[in-house]
Scaffold this motif. Structure first.
Motif, PDB file in Angstrom:
ATOM      1  N   GLY A 138       0.984  -1.244  -0.047  1.00  0.00           N
ATOM      2  CA  GLY A 138       0.040   0.074  -0.135  1.00  0.00           C
ATOM      3  C   GLY A 138       1.044   1.161   0.115  1.00  0.00           C
ATOM      4  O   GLY A 138       1.935   1.210   0.400  1.00  0.00           O
ATOM      5  N   LEU A 139       0.413   2.249  -0.630  1.00  0.00           N
ATOM      6  CA  LEU A 139       1.168   3.656  -0.544  1.00  0.00           C
ATOM      7  C   LEU A 139       1.568   4.029   0.606  1.00  0.00           C
ATOM      8  O   LEU A 139       0.442   4.375   1.465  1.00  0.00           O
ATOM      9  CB  LEU A 139       0.438   4.715  -1.575  1.00  0.00           C
ATOM     10  N   PRO A 140       2.737   4.458   1.080  1.00  0.00           N
ATOM     11  CA  PRO A 140       3.001   4.915   2.175  1.00  0.00           C
ATOM     12  C   PRO A 140       2.517   6.278   2.730  1.00  0.00           C
ATOM     13  O   PRO A 140       2.241   7.133   1.585  1.00  0.00           O
ATOM     14  CB  PRO A 140       4.583   4.942   2.168  1.00  0.00           C
ATOM     15  N   SER A 141       1.979   6.576   3.547  1.00  0.00           N
ATOM     16  CA  SER A 141       1.196   7.629   3.874  1.00  0.00           C
ATOM     17  C   SER A 141       2.121   9.011   3.704  1.00  0.00           C
ATOM     18  O   SER A 141       1.398  10.070   3.172  1.00  0.00           O
ATOM     19  CB  SER A 141       0.596   7.815   5.506  1.00  0.00           C
ATOM     20  N   PRO A 142       3.265   9.193   3.935  1.00  0.00           N
ATOM     21  CA  PRO A 142       3.951  10.202   3.777  1.00  0.00           C
ATOM     22  C   PRO A 142       4.068  10.472   2.128  1.00  0.00           C
ATOM     23  O   PRO A 142       4.182  11.634   1.755  1.00  0.00           O
ATOM     24  CB  PRO A 142       5.577  10.020   4.120  1.00  0.00           C
ATOM     25  N   ALA A 143       4.076   9.600   1.328  1.00  0.00           N
ATOM     26  CA  ALA A 143       4.494   9.737  -0.116  1.00  0.00           C
ATOM     27  C   ALA A 143       2.876  10.223  -0.511  1.00  0.00           C
ATOM     28  O   ALA A 143       2.536  11.139  -1.424  1.00  0.00           O
ATOM     29  CB  ALA A 143       4.511   8.312  -0.872  1.00  0.00           C
ATOM     30  N   ALA A 144       1.723   9.852   0.004  1.00  0.00           N
ATOM     31  CA  ALA A 144       0.314  10.067  -0.329  1.00  0.00           C
ATOM     32  C   ALA A 144       0.325  11.699  -0.063  1.00  0.00           C
ATOM     33  O   ALA A 144      -0.181  12.501  -0.992  1.00  0.00           O
ATOM     34  CB  ALA A 144      -0.465   9.417   0.473  1.00  0.00           C
ATOM     35  N   ALA A 145       0.776  12.126   1.124  1.00  0.00           N
ATOM     36  CA  ALA A 145       0.778  13.241   1.515  1.00  0.00           C
ATOM     37  C   ALA A 145       1.778  14.167   0.599  1.00  0.00           C
ATOM     38  O   ALA A 145       1.248  15.381   0.375  1.00  0.00           O
ATOM     39  CB  ALA A 145       1.291  13.680   2.966  1.00  0.00           C
ATOM     40  N   GLY A 146       2.819  13.771   0.283  1.00  0.00           N
ATOM     41  CA  GLY A 146       3.653  14.419  -0.600  1.00  0.00           C
ATOM     42  C   GLY A 146       3.047  14.594  -2.007  1.00  0.00           C
ATOM     43  O   GLY A 146       3.371  15.749  -2.719  1.00  0.00           O
ATOM     44  N   VAL A 147       2.209  13.734  -2.607  1.00  0.00           N
ATOM     45  CA  VAL A 147       1.439  14.200  -3.686  1.00  0.00           C
ATOM     46  C   VAL A 147       0.569  15.405  -3.716  1.00  0.00           C
ATOM     47  O   VAL A 147       0.424  16.096  -4.397  1.00  0.00           O
ATOM     48  CB  VAL A 147       0.760  12.782  -4.180  1.00  0.00           C
ATOM     49  N   LEU A 148      -0.142  15.122  -2.375  1.00  0.00           N
ATOM     50  CA  LEU A 148      -1.116  16.455  -2.172  1.00  0.00           C
ATOM     51  C   LEU A 148      -0.545  17.876  -1.927  1.00  0.00           C
ATOM     52  O   LEU A 148      -0.995  18.722  -2.519  1.00  0.00           O
ATOM     53  CB  LEU A 148      -2.218  16.141  -1.026  1.00  0.00           C
ATOM     54  N   ALA A 149       0.441  17.763  -0.882  1.00  0.00           N
ATOM     55  CA  ALA A 149       1.153  18.917  -0.932  1.00  0.00           C
ATOM     56  C   ALA A 149       2.054  19.332  -2.049  1.00  0.00           C
ATOM     57  O   ALA A 149       2.015  20.701  -2.095  1.00  0.00           O
ATOM     58  CB  ALA A 149       2.308  18.607   0.331  1.00  0.00           C
ATOM     59  N   GLY A 150       2.665  18.474  -2.645  1.00  0.00           N
ATOM     60  CA  GLY A 150       3.260  19.000  -3.931  1.00  0.00           C
ATOM     61  C   GLY A 150       2.262  19.484  -4.794  1.00  0.00           C
ATOM     62  O   GLY A 150       2.773  20.648  -5.464  1.00  0.00           O
ATOM     63  N   MET A 151       1.094  19.133  -4.973  1.00  0.00           N
ATOM     64  CA  MET A 151       0.134  19.677  -5.856  1.00  0.00           C
ATOM     65  C   MET A 151      -0.096  20.925  -5.580  1.00  0.00           C
ATOM     66  O   MET A 151      -0.175  21.826  -6.519  1.00  0.00           O
ATOM     67  CB  MET A 151      -1.085  18.693  -5.861  1.00  0.00           C
ATOM     68  N   VAL A 152      -0.501  21.009  -4.268  1.00  0.00           N
ATOM     69  CA  VAL A 152      -0.785  22.565  -3.714  1.00  0.00           C
ATOM     70  C   VAL A 152       0.362  23.303  -3.856  1.00  0.00           C
ATOM     71  O   VAL A 152       0.021  24.709  -4.583  1.00  0.00           O
ATOM     72  CB  VAL A 152      -1.202  22.404  -2.509  1.00  0.00           C
ATOM     73  N   TRP A 153       1.591  22.978  -3.530  1.00  0.00           N
ATOM     74  CA  TRP A 153       2.701  24.085  -3.699  1.00  0.00           C
ATOM     75  C   TRP A 153       2.986  24.349  -5.133  1.00  0.00           C
ATOM     76  O   TRP A 153       3.162  25.628  -5.691  1.00  0.00           O
ATOM     77  CB  TRP A 153       3.749  23.380  -3.136  1.00  0.00           C
ATOM     78  N   PHE A 154       2.792  23.329  -6.125  1.00  0.00           N
ATOM     79  CA  PHE A 154       3.132  23.514  -7.548  1.00  0.00           C
ATOM     80  C   PHE A 154       2.207  24.580  -8.270  1.00  0.00           C
ATOM     81  O   PHE A 154       2.613  25.494  -8.730  1.00  0.00           O
ATOM     82  CB  PHE A 154       3.157  22.178  -8.347  1.00  0.00           C
ATOM     83  N   ALA A 155       0.915  24.343  -7.928  1.00  0.00           N
ATOM     84  CA  ALA A 155      -0.197  24.995  -8.367  1.00  0.00           C
ATOM     85  C   ALA A 155      -0.088  26.413  -7.897  1.00  0.00           C
ATOM     86  O   ALA A 155      -0.258  27.402  -8.565  1.00  0.00           O
ATOM     87  CB  ALA A 155      -1.631  24.582  -7.836  1.00  0.00           C
ATOM     88  N   ARG A 156       0.312  26.720  -6.638  1.00  0.00           N
ATOM     89  CA  ARG A 156       0.458  27.956  -6.216  1.00  0.00           C
ATOM     90  C   ARG A 156       1.564  28.794  -6.642  1.00  0.00           C
ATOM     91  O   ARG A 156       1.630  29.924  -6.764  1.00  0.00           O
ATOM     92  CB  ARG A 156       0.794  27.993  -4.787  1.00  0.00           C
TER      93      ARG A 156
END
Length: 252
Positions: A138-156
């Motif tokens: 299963g996808l590790p929770s830090p990696a899942a958080a990295g996808v969401l946080a990275g998406m927000v940061w990249f979009a900003r």
């Protein structure tokens, strides 16, 4: 990160190891700060705080093992901090940034992600010492958080409003929650032993990785974690097809 129970008999005070728990507390603080920053609309700062929590989470366990200060207390404290930093914080950040305008669908997508994190951490804690340490299931929770946080940061960084991407963000958020509870295998990198001698080229590679990330942290981190998240289903599908072809050849 550990509870010292060598002298835990009647009348004895119990203590905890300070050094690794400082890193765990730092990760917990970063996760809490991400929530506060998102509530005030500072979404880039919130995303960065989640990555800071990720660094602290990666250090606390290694420090505990290197200093021989592992314990049941540290493991439980680490899981609770992970739930805040990689479960609740990313869900609230992504909800405030993009999903809030979708109403019930928005908060349900955020809840799927949060529940997936809780289930992923619970399964990880119950499988310690049982599964192959080379892989996460299963996808590790830090990696899942990295996808969401990275998406927000990249979009900003691109000045993109999250509300315009709400439906796509909802799908990605729910997908990350689902990937955490699957049985797809992800390479854990736990075979890397920092206490052993490594070739000089390994140091060069580490330097190049830091340089690569520093070129444009938002986009690089987002795509690194996104590719890692996709690697589980892609590799598992490829292995399934290979096994199926071998079975067909064996039957002929």
């Amino acid at each position: 990160m550990q509870e010292d129970d060598k002298h835990s008999g009647p009348g004895k005070n119990r203590g905890i190891y300070l050094l690794p728990n400082l890193f765990t507390t730092a990760g917990l603080f970063a996760g809490f700060y991400a929530i506060v920053a998102a509530m005030k609309g500072y979404f880039a700062n919130a995303a960065i705080a989640i990555f800071v929590a990720m660094v602290a989470d990666g250090l606390d366990g290694r420090v505990a093992r290197l200093t021989n200060t592992t314990s049941a207390f540290g493991a439980q404290y680490d899981s609770l901090a992970d739930m805040v930093g990689f479960g609740i914080a990313p869900a609230l950040v992504i909800y405030s940034w993009a999903l809030s305008q979708l109403g019930k669908i928005g908060w349900l997508a955020a809840f799927i992600y949060t529940a997936g994190t809780a289930l992923r951490l619970a399964r990880f804690n119950t499988q310690l010492g049982v599964v192959d340490k080379r892989y996460f299931y299963g996808l590790p929770s830090p990696a899942a958080a990295g996808v969401l946080a990275g998406m927000v940061w990249f979009a900003r960084e691109l000045s993109v409003d999250g509300h315009g991407l709400a439906w796509g963000v909802a799908i990605i958020t729910a997908a990350m929650g689902c990937l955490m509870v699957t049985s797809f295998r992800y390479y854990s990198f736990k075979q890397l032993d920092l206490r052993k001698h490594v070739p000089f080229v390994a140091v060069v590679v580490v330097v190049l990785i830091f340089v690569f990330i520093s070129v444009d942290p938002p986009s690089v981190l987002f795509f690194i974690f996104l590719f890692y998240a996709l690697s589980g289903p892609v590799v598992s599908s490829w292995q399934f097809l290979q096994a199926r072809r071998k079975n067909r050849k064996a039957k002929k």
